[in-house]
Write an enzyme that holds these catalytic residues in place. Structure first.
Site, PDB file in Angstrom:
ATOM      1  N   TYR A   1       3.797  14.112  30.376  1.00  8.72           N
ATOM      2  CA  TYR A   1       3.138  13.774  31.628  1.00  8.72           C
ATOM      3  C   TYR A   1       4.210  13.544  32.659  1.00  8.72           C
ATOM      4  O   TYR A   1       3.661  12.930  33.894  1.00  8.72           O
ATOM      5  CB  TYR A   1       2.403  12.453  31.165  1.00  8.72           C
ATOM      6  CG  TYR A   1       0.881  12.831  30.709  1.00  8.72           C
ATOM      7  CD1 TYR A   1       0.019  13.112  31.625  1.00  8.72           C
ATOM      8  CD2 TYR A   1       0.576  12.520  29.309  1.00  8.72           C
ATOM      9  CE1 TYR A   1      -1.327  13.652  31.190  1.00  8.72           C
ATOM     10  CE2 TYR A   1      -0.619  12.870  29.110  1.00  8.72           C
ATOM     11  CZ  TYR A   1      -1.574  13.415  29.695  1.00  8.72           C
ATOM     12  OH  TYR A   1      -2.949  13.704  29.284  1.00  8.72           O
TER      13      TYR A   1
ATOM     14  N   GLU B 133       1.029  13.267  -0.206  1.00 11.81           N
ATOM     15  CA  GLU B 133       0.459  13.941   1.090  1.00 11.81           C
ATOM     16  C   GLU B 133      -0.447  13.467   1.535  1.00 11.81           C
ATOM     17  O   GLU B 133      -0.477  13.347   2.735  1.00 11.81           O
ATOM     18  CB  GLU B 133      -0.021  15.355   0.503  1.00 11.81           C
ATOM     19  CG  GLU B 133      -0.493  16.284   1.197  1.00 11.81           C
ATOM     20  CD  GLU B 133      -1.189  17.599   0.956  1.00 11.81           C
ATOM     21  OE1 GLU B 133      -1.914  18.394   1.453  1.00 11.81           O
ATOM     22  OE2 GLU B 133      -1.087  18.032  -0.331  1.00 11.81           O
TER      23      GLU B 133
ATOM     24  N   ASP C 234      -1.678  18.224  -2.915  1.00 10.93           N
ATOM     25  CA  ASP C 234      -2.490  18.916  -3.491  1.00 10.93           C
ATOM     26  C   ASP C 234      -2.235  20.226  -4.138  1.00 10.93           C
ATOM     27  O   ASP C 234      -1.122  20.693  -3.810  1.00 10.93           O
ATOM     28  CB  ASP C 234      -3.618  19.201  -2.218  1.00 10.93           C
ATOM     29  CG  ASP C 234      -4.427  18.076  -1.399  1.00 10.93           C
ATOM     30  OD1 ASP C 234      -4.770  17.240  -2.143  1.00 10.93           O
ATOM     31  OD2 ASP C 234      -4.797  18.351  -0.341  1.00 10.93           O
TER      32      ASP C 234
END
Length: 393
Positions: free
Chosen positions: A136, A222, A274
């Site tokens: 910005y 995770e 996972d």
């Protein structure tokens, strides 16, 4: 901090043995290969000097009527080098030029110069800014934050410093809980008293001091959902540990924080992800680094991290119902095949067998699939059995 469990706790013997093995290996000095970029973590004063040097050299070329350009390391895939001895990826020594008189690179050169100007301002005022704030600062020039983010990484590589040395940080998303105390900008933080959400990991890792812990290991998780289950069940009290989550793909702040803890506390790191190619990929980011951030691998990676679970072989071993296993997509299968081609994987036969099993069954499962055996199966059965038997690879 008083220890909850004695060092002789038989349940933790495998973890303690792993810790001794890792300590033995860490006594060897880390020698960065000669054919890669050597990145440092210098003082703000040194970074300030380097910004001045690069800028002055650029201006001199203009005054001498020469082509004004920046020379910086190429971060393209063909300049990423995997070193099997250190088990890490690095940025090689191929360079590219960004010139003001080249139509193809004029805009990139302008963006690079603007980023140098912003970094100089931050260093002069001795303050930090987020990547979003940098974007910005000149939206019309950058147009998209990806451009300013890429330019920041290019500038860090050009100056041979880690990105945080530029005083630009990413918004933090990671969290930590467990047997850990430290000071953050002189505030005392006790991570056993952080509820179920844990302590948000600050991107300003250099403000962390006086680290204390009686943990036996660090567990990297995770998913935020699994982190909350571990926090609510106070798993770190049953098995003295520090629990960290990057809430998916880890941000730089989380990786730097984990690296800091490993360096200071000399603890082994176990990963709970996972059972799918992308869970394994996330663990590999912690282990060997990401190709995008390869220039600062030594400051971020944990090569000794162990894959605790959930592994493909765990699904049958723990009789996880077929109803909670998910068919692999084409994208999953392709990513799994790509992983088999990675040098890091090829060097680990046990990893190869797990990935091949996943591709054979074409099944994947999230950590939360363990809840099909009971909401506390993760904390009361799965993790205790894994830790006590040393079932990691």
């Amino acid at each position: 901090m008083s220890s909850l469990k004695k060092r002789g706790d038989k349940r933790l013997l495998k973890v303690q043995k792993l810790r001794r093995e890792i300590l033995g290996r860490r006594k060897r000095k880390l020698r960065i290969p000669d054919n890669v970029i050597k990145v440092e973590s210098p003082s703000p004063e040194k970074v300030h000097e380097r910004v001045h040097e690069v800028t002055i050299n650029f201006i001199k070329k203009i005054l001498e009527g020469k082509d004004p350009y920046f020379e910086l390391p190429s971060r393209s895939p063909d300049n990423i080098i995997y070193d099997p001895m250190l088990d890490m990826v690095f940025l090689g020594r191929k360079y590219k030029k960004r010139s003001f008189i080249s139509l193809r690179s004029t805009r990139e050169t302008t963006i690079t110069a603007r980023i140098l100007s912003i970094v100089h301002e931050l260093l002069e005022e001795n303050i930090h800014a987020t990547k979003r704030e940098v974007f910005y600062n000149d939206v019309n020039l950058f147009k998209d934050q990806r451009e300013s983010d890429d330019a920041l990484e290019d500038v860090a590589a050009m100056l041979n410093v880690e990105r945080n040395a530029l005083h630009v940080v990413a918004s933090a998303k990671g969290a930590v809980i467990g047997r850990l105390r430290f000071r953050e900008s002189n505030d005392l933080i006790d991570c056993t008293k952080m509820g179920t959400g844990g302590k948000a990991i600050t991107p300003l890792v250099d403000t962390i001091t006086n680290i204390e812990s009686d943990a036996e290991f660090i567990l990297v998780v995770e998913k935020d959902a699994a982190f909350i289950r571990l926090a609510e069940d106070k798993f770190y009290d049953k098995y003295p540990s520090i629990i960290i989550t990057g809430k998916g793909q880890p941000d730089i702040g989380t990786r730097m924080f984990l690296k800091l803890l490993v360096r200071e506390l000399k603890l082994p790191v176990l990963a709970l992800v996972d059972s799918d190619p992308f869970g394994l990929h996330i663990m590999l980011v912690y282990a060997v680094g990401s190709k995008r951030m390869s220039y600062e691998t030594p400051f971020l990676t944990i090569p000794e991290i162990k894959w605790l679970g959930v592994r493909p072989s765990d699904l049958d071993k723990y009789k996880i119902p077929k109803s909670v296993r998910i068919p692999m997509t084409k994208n999953d299968i392709e990513r799994g095949k790509q992983l088999l081609g990675e040098e890091f994987i090829k060097r680990r036969p046990e990893y190869v067998r797990e990935i091949e099993l996943m591709l054979k069954t074409k099944e994947k499962a999230e950590i939360q699939a363990l809840a099909s055996k009971g909401f506390r199966f993760l904390t009361n059965t799965f993790l205790p059995e894994k830790i006590e038997t040393g079932d990691w690879i």
